[in-house]
Design a protein around this motif. Structure first.
Motif, mmCIF file in Angstrom:
data_model
loop_
_atom_site.group_PDB
_atom_site.id
_atom_site.type_symbol
_atom_site.label_atom_id
_atom_site.label_comp_id
_atom_site.label_asym_id
_atom_site.label_seq_id
_atom_site.Cartn_x
_atom_site.Cartn_y
_atom_site.Cartn_z
ATOM 1 N N ASN A 236 0.833 -1.288 0.023
ATOM 2 C CA ASN A 236 -0.083 0.099 -0.022
ATOM 3 C C ASN A 236 1.000 1.305 0.038
ATOM 4 O OD1 ASN A 236 -2.653 -1.119 0.193
ATOM 5 N ND2 ASN A 236 -1.991 -1.997 2.081
ATOM 6 N N LYS A 237 2.142 1.162 -0.348
ATOM 7 C CA LYS A 237 3.143 2.187 -0.244
ATOM 8 C C LYS A 237 2.639 3.187 -1.145
ATOM 9 C CE LYS A 237 7.910 3.168 -0.970
ATOM 10 N NZ LYS A 237 9.259 2.449 -1.352
ATOM 11 N N SER A 238 2.058 3.014 -2.337
ATOM 12 C CA SER A 238 1.954 4.033 -3.458
ATOM 13 C C SER A 238 0.375 4.508 -3.386
ATOM 14 C CB SER A 238 2.060 3.368 -4.529
ATOM 15 O OG SER A 238 1.147 2.134 -4.911
ATOM 16 N N ALA A 239 -0.212 4.341 -2.205
ATOM 17 C CA ALA A 239 -1.603 4.661 -2.000
ATOM 18 C C ALA A 239 -1.493 6.303 -1.800
ATOM 19 C CB ALA A 239 -2.253 4.214 -0.749
ATOM 20 N N THR A 240 -2.508 7.030 -2.690
ATOM 21 C CA THR A 240 -2.456 8.393 -2.573
ATOM 22 C C THR A 240 -3.791 9.270 -2.169
ATOM 23 O OG1 THR A 240 -2.910 8.579 -4.936
ATOM 24 C CG2 THR A 240 -0.681 8.747 -4.232
ATOM 25 N N GLU A 241 -4.915 8.190 -2.212
ATOM 26 C CA GLU A 241 -6.332 8.816 -2.044
ATOM 27 C C GLU A 241 -6.457 8.784 -0.491
ATOM 28 O OE1 GLU A 241 -10.791 7.523 -2.470
ATOM 29 O OE2 GLU A 241 -9.303 7.073 -4.340
ATOM 30 N N GLU A 242 -6.692 10.203 -0.135
ATOM 31 C CA GLU A 242 -6.945 10.426 1.290
ATOM 32 C C GLU A 242 -7.912 9.478 1.977
ATOM 33 O OE1 GLU A 242 -6.059 12.417 4.930
ATOM 34 O OE2 GLU A 242 -5.031 12.623 2.970
ATOM 35 N N ASP A 243 -8.819 9.243 1.658
ATOM 36 C CA ASP A 243 -10.070 8.348 2.359
ATOM 37 C C ASP A 243 -9.638 7.032 2.424
ATOM 38 O OD1 ASP A 243 -11.668 10.450 2.527
ATOM 39 O OD2 ASP A 243 -12.875 9.790 0.759
ATOM 40 N N SER A 244 -9.034 6.478 1.291
ATOM 41 C CA SER A 244 -8.193 5.072 1.267
ATOM 42 C C SER A 244 -7.021 4.796 2.515
ATOM 43 C CB SER A 244 -7.872 4.522 0.207
ATOM 44 O OG SER A 244 -6.916 4.918 -0.375
ATOM 45 N N ILE A 245 -6.162 5.844 2.500
ATOM 46 C CA ILE A 245 -5.319 6.034 3.613
ATOM 47 C C ILE A 245 -5.840 6.027 4.983
ATOM 48 C CG2 ILE A 245 -3.087 7.402 4.276
ATOM 49 C CD1 ILE A 245 -2.762 8.134 1.478
ATOM 50 N N ARG A 246 -6.802 6.669 5.179
ATOM 51 C CA ARG A 246 -7.474 6.704 6.484
ATOM 52 C C ARG A 246 -7.951 5.744 6.863
ATOM 53 N NH1 ARG A 246 -10.324 12.156 6.295
ATOM 54 N NH2 ARG A 246 -11.427 10.781 4.568
ATOM 55 N N MET A 247 -8.933 4.951 5.940
ATOM 56 C CA MET A 247 -9.248 3.604 5.975
ATOM 57 C C MET A 247 -8.325 2.574 6.410
ATOM 58 S SD MET A 247 -11.565 1.052 3.600
ATOM 59 C CE MET A 247 -9.892 0.684 2.705
ATOM 60 N N MET A 248 -7.061 2.681 5.958
ATOM 61 C CA MET A 248 -6.118 1.520 5.973
ATOM 62 C C MET A 248 -5.588 1.780 7.454
ATOM 63 S SD MET A 248 -4.277 1.016 2.323
ATOM 64 C CE MET A 248 -4.244 2.720 1.760
ATOM 65 N N ILE A 249 -5.206 3.144 7.639
ATOM 66 C CA ILE A 249 -4.831 3.276 8.912
ATOM 67 C C ILE A 249 -5.823 2.770 10.114
ATOM 68 C CG2 ILE A 249 -4.386 5.228 10.817
ATOM 69 C CD1 ILE A 249 -3.098 6.784 8.275
ATOM 70 N N THR A 250 -7.069 3.087 9.955
ATOM 71 C CA THR A 250 -8.236 2.441 11.167
ATOM 72 C C THR A 250 -8.055 0.918 10.925
ATOM 73 O OG1 THR A 250 -9.600 4.598 10.674
ATOM 74 C CG2 THR A 250 -10.544 2.787 11.532
ATOM 75 N N GLN A 251 -7.835 0.397 9.893
ATOM 76 C CA GLN A 251 -8.102 -0.768 9.837
ATOM 77 C C GLN A 251 -6.598 -1.542 10.569
ATOM 78 O OE1 GLN A 251 -8.211 -2.594 5.857
ATOM 79 N NE2 GLN A 251 -9.662 -3.933 6.404
ATOM 80 N N GLY A 252 -5.627 -0.938 10.375
ATOM 81 C CA GLY A 252 -4.451 -1.316 10.680
ATOM 82 C C GLY A 252 -4.435 -1.168 12.398
ATOM 83 N N ASN A 253 -4.917 -0.116 12.787
ATOM 84 C CA ASN A 253 -5.109 0.279 14.246
ATOM 85 C C ASN A 253 -6.030 -0.891 15.026
ATOM 86 O OD1 ASN A 253 -3.219 2.479 14.984
ATOM 87 N ND2 ASN A 253 -4.796 3.732 14.090
ATOM 88 N N MET A 254 -7.056 -1.318 14.462
ATOM 89 C CA MET A 254 -8.039 -2.454 14.821
ATOM 90 C C MET A 254 -7.166 -3.996 15.045
ATOM 91 S SD MET A 254 -11.679 -1.566 13.207
ATOM 92 C CE MET A 254 -11.237 -1.946 11.478
ATOM 93 N N GLN A 255 -6.544 -4.083 13.849
ATOM 94 C CA GLN A 255 -5.617 -5.221 13.793
ATOM 95 C C GLN A 255 -4.512 -5.497 14.903
ATOM 96 O OE1 GLN A 255 -4.506 -5.438 9.549
ATOM 97 N NE2 GLN A 255 -6.139 -6.584 9.113
ATOM 98 N N LEU A 256 -4.091 -4.046 15.195
ATOM 99 C CA LEU A 256 -2.993 -4.007 16.216
ATOM 100 C C LEU A 256 -3.833 -4.351 17.531
ATOM 101 C CD1 LEU A 256 -0.291 -3.246 17.544
ATOM 102 C CD2 LEU A 256 -1.069 -0.730 17.303
ATOM 103 N N LYS A 257 -4.953 -3.769 17.657
ATOM 104 C CA LYS A 257 -5.471 -3.879 18.831
ATOM 105 C C LYS A 257 -5.896 -5.480 19.171
ATOM 106 C CE LYS A 257 -7.412 0.653 19.585
ATOM 107 N NZ LYS A 257 -8.694 1.371 19.433
ATOM 108 N N GLU A 258 -6.216 -6.092 18.004
ATOM 109 C CA GLU A 258 -6.553 -7.577 18.175
ATOM 110 C C GLU A 258 -5.291 -8.276 18.536
ATOM 111 O OE1 GLU A 258 -9.410 -9.314 18.218
ATOM 112 O OE2 GLU A 258 -10.358 -7.509 18.094
#
Length: 88
Positions: A56-78
């Motif tokens: 996901n290094k080349s992602a540039t769309e703000e909404d998708s980056i925000r979604m990936m950060i949220t998803q990553g934080n949820m996976q980290l919490k799990e």
């Protein structure tokens, strides 16, 4: 009108802040992975995290980056919950 002194590839403040969030998430995931007791599981999770961030290094769309950060934080919490349960 005066030309900007910044090079064309300079990040905006918003992009810089998102980049910092992504780097912090990556560091936190790697720190959590270090606590995994099983060596093969630890290697697998480290490789998984590295691959996900590379993919996901080349992602540039703000909404998708925000979604990936949220998803990553949820996976980290799990992962942190699972590690806490394994310790107790």
């Amino acid at each position: 009108m005066a030309a900007s002194r910044l090079p064309p590839a300079t990040l905006t403040l918003k992009q810089f802040m998102r980049r910092q969030q992504v780097l912090l998430l990556y560091r936190r995931i790697l720190q959590a992975v270090r606590q995994v007791p099983n060596d093969s599981d630890r290697k697998y999770l480290k490789a998984w995290a590295r691959e996900e961030f590379k993919r996901n290094k080349s992602a540039t769309e703000e909404d998708s980056i925000r979604m990936m950060i949220t998803q990553g934080n949820m996976q980290l919490k799990e992962l942190e919950k699972t590690l806490a349960l394994a310790r107790s």
